[in-house]
Design an enzyme around this catalytic site. Sequence first.
Site, PDB file in Angstrom:
ATOM      1  N   LYS A 196       0.815  -1.185   0.000  1.00  0.00           N
ATOM      2  CA  LYS A 196       0.000   0.000   0.000  1.00  0.00           C
ATOM      3  C   LYS A 196       0.863   1.256   0.000  1.00  0.00           C
ATOM      4  CE  LYS A 196      -3.017  -2.529   3.101  1.00  0.00           C
ATOM      5  NZ  LYS A 196      -3.355  -2.666   4.530  1.00  0.00           N
ATOM      6  N   GLY A 197       2.143   1.071   0.305  1.00  0.00           N
ATOM      7  CA  GLY A 197       3.025   2.209   0.570  1.00  0.00           C
ATOM      8  C   GLY A 197       3.129   3.236  -0.546  1.00  0.00           C
ATOM      9  N   GLU A 238       7.398   2.496  -6.506  1.00  0.00           N
ATOM     10  CA  GLU A 238       7.679   1.969  -5.155  1.00  0.00           C
ATOM     11  C   GLU A 238       7.766   3.105  -4.156  1.00  0.00           C
ATOM     12  OE1 GLU A 238       8.117  -0.467  -3.169  1.00  0.00           O
ATOM     13  OE2 GLU A 238       9.168  -2.180  -4.045  1.00  0.00           O
ATOM     14  N   ASP A 239       7.392   2.846  -2.921  1.00  0.00           N
ATOM     15  CA  ASP A 239       7.570   3.853  -1.879  1.00  0.00           C
ATOM     16  C   ASP A 239       9.045   3.964  -1.497  1.00  0.00           C
ATOM     17  OD1 ASP A 239       7.655   1.329  -0.699  1.00  0.00           O
ATOM     18  OD2 ASP A 239       6.267   1.793   0.921  1.00  0.00           O
ATOM     19  N   ASP A 265      14.848  -0.627  -0.176  1.00  0.00           N
ATOM     20  CA  ASP A 265      15.635  -0.869   1.031  1.00  0.00           C
ATOM     21  C   ASP A 265      16.629  -2.000   0.745  1.00  0.00           C
ATOM     22  OD1 ASP A 265      16.435  -0.818   3.685  1.00  0.00           O
ATOM     23  OD2 ASP A 265      14.692  -1.902   4.428  1.00  0.00           O
ATOM     24  N   LYS A 307      17.171   3.745   0.251  1.00  0.00           N
ATOM     25  CA  LYS A 307      18.045   3.549   1.422  1.00  0.00           C
ATOM     26  C   LYS A 307      19.164   2.616   0.994  1.00  0.00           C
ATOM     27  CE  LYS A 307      15.082   2.425   4.966  1.00  0.00           C
ATOM     28  NZ  LYS A 307      14.680   1.849   6.262  1.00  0.00           N
ATOM     29  N   PHE A 322      14.332   4.088   9.991  1.00  0.00           N
ATOM     30  CA  PHE A 322      12.985   3.618   9.660  1.00  0.00           C
ATOM     31  C   PHE A 322      12.080   4.841   9.525  1.00  0.00           C
ATOM     32  CE2 PHE A 322       8.733   2.015  10.377  1.00  0.00           C
ATOM     33  CZ  PHE A 322       8.732   0.903   9.552  1.00  0.00           C
ATOM     34  N   VAL A 323      11.456   4.974   8.344  1.00  0.00           N
ATOM     35  CA  VAL A 323      10.655   6.170   8.089  1.00  0.00           C
ATOM     36  C   VAL A 323       9.173   5.834   7.895  1.00  0.00           C
ATOM     37  CG1 VAL A 323      12.517   7.583   7.141  1.00  0.00           C
ATOM     38  CG2 VAL A 323      11.264   6.054   5.625  1.00  0.00           C
ATOM     39  N   ASP A 325       4.057   3.198   6.400  1.00  0.00           N
ATOM     40  CA  ASP A 325       3.377   2.921   7.676  1.00  0.00           C
ATOM     41  C   ASP A 325       4.294   2.323   8.735  1.00  0.00           C
ATOM     42  OD1 ASP A 325       3.690   0.316   6.417  1.00  0.00           O
ATOM     43  OD2 ASP A 325       2.290  -0.430   7.918  1.00  0.00           O
ATOM     44  N   ARG A 381       0.397   6.464   7.617  1.00  0.00           N
ATOM     45  CA  ARG A 381       0.453   6.654   6.157  1.00  0.00           C
ATOM     46  C   ARG A 381      -0.026   8.050   5.764  1.00  0.00           C
ATOM     47  NH1 ARG A 381       1.402   1.569   3.880  1.00  0.00           N
ATOM     48  NH2 ARG A 381       0.400  -0.190   4.893  1.00  0.00           N
TER      49      ARG A 381
END
Length: 179
Positions: free
Chosen positions: A42-43, A98-99, A102, A130, A151-152, A158, A164
């Site tokens: 969902k990001g 993509e959000d 990582d 990242k 971690f964001v 979320d 969100r």
Amino acid sequence: MEQEILKVLIRHAAIERRVRAVARHITGDFKGQRVHLIGVLKGACIFLSDLVREINLETSIDFIAVSSYGRGKDSSGQVRLLKDLDSNIQGLNVILVEDILDTGLTLNYLLRVLKQRKPKSLRVAALLDKPARRLKTVKADYVGFKIPNDFVVGYGLDYAERYRNLKDVCVLSLLPEQS
Ligand code: 5GP
């Protein structure tokens, strides 16, 4: 119980400017063609909805859902397809949205799945990158911001399904609750 501390990393105004710049880049790269944006749920939903409105081309959108993270902050390292695309992408100029990139496990998996479906072209737009935690050698063609290994949350990202809706991207730290 833990205390959740939020610290702004990227302000909404800076995100808006960068999203417009990425959209201009995409518009220039695909002049006169249609692009098919695939958001990773969902990001990426907030990033995709802002991005697509700034792209000055014929566009279409679809969504795919995978799970890699559980409810917490640590990756399980396993990627699973939760929701497939609604339509065929053969012959389309696909941009996977993509959000955050990582470890690269999610993107590596999705690129493998999507390439098999023979799009005309396949590119990746990631709001955040990242690079410090990369395990797979994948990279995005369009990157909003490179960020440190924190971690964001916010702007679609979320923590256990919360945050969100924050307009800024914030670093989330967890502190043991004081008694
Ligand atoms: P990767 O497979 O590249 O390790 O992780 C990709 C997915 O992990 C992202 O789409 C996102 O859902 C989640 N993720 C990775 N880093 C973060 C982070 O800092 N915050 C949040 N909320 N999710 C993250």
